[in-house]
Design a protein around this motif. Structure first.
Motif, PDB file in Angstrom:
ATOM      1  N   HIS A  25       0.819  -1.215   0.000  1.00 53.22           N
ATOM      2  CA  HIS A  25       0.000   0.000   0.000  1.00 53.22           C
ATOM      3  C   HIS A  25       0.850   1.262   0.000  1.00 53.22           C
ATOM      4  N   SER A  26       2.099   1.137   0.439  1.00 54.17           N
ATOM      5  CA  SER A  26       2.973   2.313   0.405  1.00 54.17           C
ATOM      6  C   SER A  26       3.758   2.398  -0.906  1.00 54.17           C
ATOM      7  N   GLY A  27       3.512   1.449  -1.805  1.00 54.72           N
ATOM      8  CA  GLY A  27       4.132   1.507  -3.123  1.00 54.72           C
ATOM      9  C   GLY A  27       5.475   0.824  -3.223  1.00 54.72           C
ATOM     10  N   ARG A  28       5.824   0.034  -2.259  1.00 56.05           N
ATOM     11  CA  ARG A  28       7.118  -0.669  -2.282  1.00 56.05           C
ATOM     12  C   ARG A  28       6.882  -2.165  -2.501  1.00 56.05           C
ATOM     13  N   GLU A  29       6.443  -2.494  -3.673  1.00 53.30           N
ATOM     14  CA  GLU A  29       6.089  -3.876  -3.971  1.00 53.30           C
ATOM     15  C   GLU A  29       7.312  -4.783  -4.044  1.00 53.30           C
ATOM     16  N   GLU A  30       8.456  -4.224  -4.421  1.00 57.85           N
ATOM     17  CA  GLU A  30       9.681  -5.037  -4.459  1.00 57.85           C
ATOM     18  C   GLU A  30      10.079  -5.478  -3.063  1.00 57.85           C
ATOM     19  N   HIS A  31       9.932  -4.563  -2.107  1.00 59.50           N
ATOM     20  CA  HIS A  31      10.260  -4.909  -0.726  1.00 59.50           C
ATOM     21  C   HIS A  31       9.264  -5.923  -0.161  1.00 59.50           C
ATOM     22  N   ALA A  32       8.009  -5.786  -0.553  1.00 63.29           N
ATOM     23  CA  ALA A  32       6.993  -6.747  -0.113  1.00 63.29           C
ATOM     24  C   ALA A  32       7.319  -8.146  -0.621  1.00 63.29           C
ATOM     25  N   PHE A  33       7.787  -8.221  -1.871  1.00 61.81           N
ATOM     26  CA  PHE A  33       8.182  -9.516  -2.422  1.00 61.81           C
ATOM     27  C   PHE A  33       9.360 -10.100  -1.650  1.00 61.81           C
ATOM     28  N   LEU A  34      10.336  -9.246  -1.308  1.00 57.08           N
ATOM     29  CA  LEU A  34      11.495  -9.732  -0.566  1.00 57.08           C
ATOM     30  C   LEU A  34      11.122 -10.195   0.842  1.00 57.08           C
ATOM     31  N   VAL A  35      10.169  -9.522   1.463  1.00 50.71           N
ATOM     32  CA  VAL A  35       9.698  -9.952   2.785  1.00 50.71           C
ATOM     33  C   VAL A  35       9.015 -11.312   2.674  1.00 50.71           C
ATOM     34  N   SER A  36       8.212 -11.496   1.642  1.00 49.25           N
ATOM     35  CA  SER A  36       7.552 -12.795   1.437  1.00 49.25           C
ATOM     36  C   SER A  36       8.578 -13.895   1.186  1.00 49.25           C
ATOM     37  N   LEU A  37       9.584 -13.590   0.405  1.00 50.17           N
ATOM     38  CA  LEU A  37      10.635 -14.559   0.125  1.00 50.17           C
ATOM     39  C   LEU A  37      11.414 -14.907   1.387  1.00 50.17           C
ATOM     40  N   ALA A  38      11.705 -13.916   2.206  1.00 53.83           N
ATOM     41  CA  ALA A  38      12.421 -14.161   3.459  1.00 53.83           C
ATOM     42  C   ALA A  38      11.590 -15.034   4.399  1.00 53.83           C
ATOM     43  N   GLY A  39      10.287 -14.773   4.470  1.00 56.39           N
ATOM     44  CA  GLY A  39       9.413 -15.608   5.295  1.00 56.39           C
ATOM     45  C   GLY A  39       9.382 -17.046   4.822  1.00 56.39           C
ATOM     46  N   LEU A  40       9.339 -17.237   3.512  1.00 55.08           N
ATOM     47  CA  LEU A  40       9.352 -18.587   2.947  1.00 55.08           C
ATOM     48  C   LEU A  40      10.650 -19.308   3.281  1.00 55.08           C
ATOM     49  N   ILE A  41      11.762 -18.615   3.162  1.00 58.40           N
ATOM     50  CA  ILE A  41      13.062 -19.234   3.451  1.00 58.40           C
ATOM     51  C   ILE A  41      13.174 -19.607   4.921  1.00 58.40           C
ATOM     52  N   ILE A  42      12.695 -18.747   5.804  1.00 56.43           N
ATOM     53  CA  ILE A  42      12.732 -19.051   7.239  1.00 56.43           C
ATOM     54  C   ILE A  42      11.931 -20.309   7.542  1.00 56.43           C
TER      55      ILE A  42
END
Length: 64
Positions: A25-42
């Motif tokens: 919602h703040s327009g940082r979709e790349e960071h949102a993707f990286l957060v999702s990827l980090a959660g998956l890896i954890i």
């Protein structure tokens, strides 16, 4: 498998979802993707030993 592991996975899922929505919602979709990827890896790091034990038990069961 321990019930605490399920609660930890659920907590990571909820946390990643909330952070991802805030970032989208703040327009940082790349960071949102990286957060999702980090959660998956954890979560994968937590799950891999159980998968290894499962395959080891199956291998031992069929004496391969």
């Amino acid at each position: 498998m321990d019930v605490n592991l399920l609660f930890k996975i659920a907590a990571v899922g909820i946390l990643v979802t909330v952070i991802g929505q805030v970032l989208k919602h703040s327009g940082r979709e790349e960071h949102a993707f990286l957060v999702s990827l980090a959660g998956l890896i954890i979560v994968l790091f937590w799950i891999v030993p159980y998968i290894y034990d499962l395959f080891d038990k199956i291998k031992h069961l069929f004496s391969l």
